[in-house]
Design a protein around this motif. Structure first.
Motif, mmCIF file in Angstrom:
data_model
loop_
_atom_site.group_PDB
_atom_site.id
_atom_site.type_symbol
_atom_site.label_atom_id
_atom_site.label_comp_id
_atom_site.label_asym_id
_atom_site.label_seq_id
_atom_site.Cartn_x
_atom_site.Cartn_y
_atom_site.Cartn_z
ATOM 1 N N GLN A 185 0.815 -1.211 0.000
ATOM 2 C CA GLN A 185 0.000 0.000 0.000
ATOM 3 C C GLN A 185 0.851 1.264 0.000
ATOM 4 N N ARG A 186 2.057 1.173 0.590
ATOM 5 C CA ARG A 186 2.914 2.359 0.718
ATOM 6 C C ARG A 186 3.953 2.480 -0.398
ATOM 7 N N SER A 188 4.959 1.472 -4.806
ATOM 8 C CA SER A 188 4.317 1.392 -6.124
ATOM 9 C C SER A 188 5.206 0.620 -7.086
ATOM 10 N N ALA A 193 5.426 6.749 -8.343
ATOM 11 C CA ALA A 193 3.980 6.929 -8.228
ATOM 12 C C ALA A 193 3.560 7.081 -6.774
ATOM 13 N N ALA A 194 4.131 6.278 -5.875
ATOM 14 C CA ALA A 194 3.781 6.366 -4.453
ATOM 15 C C ALA A 194 4.289 7.662 -3.835
ATOM 16 N N ILE A 196 4.621 10.561 -5.555
ATOM 17 C CA ILE A 196 3.788 11.638 -6.112
ATOM 18 C C ILE A 196 2.449 11.740 -5.394
ATOM 19 N N ASP A 197 1.842 10.589 -5.073
ATOM 20 C CA ASP A 197 0.539 10.662 -4.393
ATOM 21 C C ASP A 197 0.666 10.589 -2.865
ATOM 22 N N LYS A 198 1.889 10.887 -2.359
ATOM 23 C CA LYS A 198 2.144 11.109 -0.923
ATOM 24 C C LYS A 198 2.026 9.843 -0.068
ATOM 25 N N ARG A 199 2.028 8.668 -0.693
ATOM 26 C CA ARG A 199 2.048 7.439 0.106
ATOM 27 C C ARG A 199 3.453 7.118 0.593
ATOM 28 N N SER A 201 7.784 8.787 0.777
ATOM 29 C CA SER A 201 8.679 9.942 0.648
ATOM 30 C C SER A 201 10.104 9.438 0.501
#
Length: 238
Positions: A185-186, A188, A193-194, A196-199, A201
């Protein structure tokens, strides 16, 4: 049905070699839990390497020897900047193909080989760095060579690594269950991609590792020895 003249036998041989390597490599990975239970981690790693490495060497030699087979789809080797672009992409690909998550002592079975659940370093960029590295490598070499044989090889390699994405996630899910689902989930598959969508860093300090220095040295050695490698493989008739 008559095949077009440019569709040489080497196209089909390469696909067969890729299929054989995929069966051995992915099949060996699937057998890992059973094999480690019955013969131990180190012996499994040695047998896996003995089965995979010779096939990988054959693939590399065959690719070098037949890279200009078939139809010349395009030729950009004389275009300014293309050679530099190909080398830059190739160098980047190796940072994904051989990420710092690897423990060389475990690969050589000197230390006990283990399966880890990573969520640091390059895994923050993509959960499947080898797949990303292979795609970048294929783009660079297909652009440079521009032949149907190279395109077929690249398609085969990418398909194998896309299967590896599914296969790798399934094996980690079987081993780690809910813990892997949380990592999934955290992170990608698609690079960044993870992030960019803040999942996720990026932590740049995680990239300052000795293993990355090793990759830089490897890339420089490869750049220097590439002509010698082509000459050496040309002497092996495959």
């Amino acid at each position: 049905m008559m095949l077009p003249g440019w569709l040489t036998l080497s196209h089909f041989v390469m696909l067969g070699l890729l299929l054989g390597f995929a069966i051995v490599h992915s099949g060996g990975a699937a057998l890992r839990p059973w094999a480690e239970k019955h013969i131990g981690c180190r012996l499994y790693r040695i047998l896996f390497a003995l089965a995979s490495l010779p096939l990988a060497v054959i693939l590399i030699v065959y690719f070098f020897n037949h890279r200009y087979d078939g139809l010349q789809l395009w030729n950009v080797q004389g275009v300014s900047g293309i050679a530099q672009l190909v080398w830059v992409l190739s160098a980047i690909s190796f940072f994904f193909l051989y990420p710092a998550t690897f423990n060389l002592l475990e690969i050589a079975a000197i230390q006990k080989p283990q399966v880890y659940l990573y969520e640091t370093g390059i895994i923050r960029i993509t959960r499947h760095p080898q797949m990303v590295g292979q795609v970048i490598w294929c783009i660079a070499h297909t652009l440079w060579l521009g032949t149907s044989f190279t395109l077929v090889t690249s398609v085969g390699l990418v398909l194998h690594h896309l299967f590896g994405v599914w296969h790798g996630d399934r094996r980690l899910s079987d081993r780690y269950g809910e813990a892997f689902e949380k990592v999934k989930q955290r992170t990608s598959i698609v690079p960044l991609a993870a992030v960019i969508d803040k999942r996720q860093s990026l932590v740049w300090q995680e990239f300052f590792r000795l293993s990355y220095v090793g990759i830089i040295i490897f890339v420089l050695l490869l750049w220097w020895s590439h002509p010698l490698l082509i000459q050496a493989t040309a002497r092996i008739k495959l």
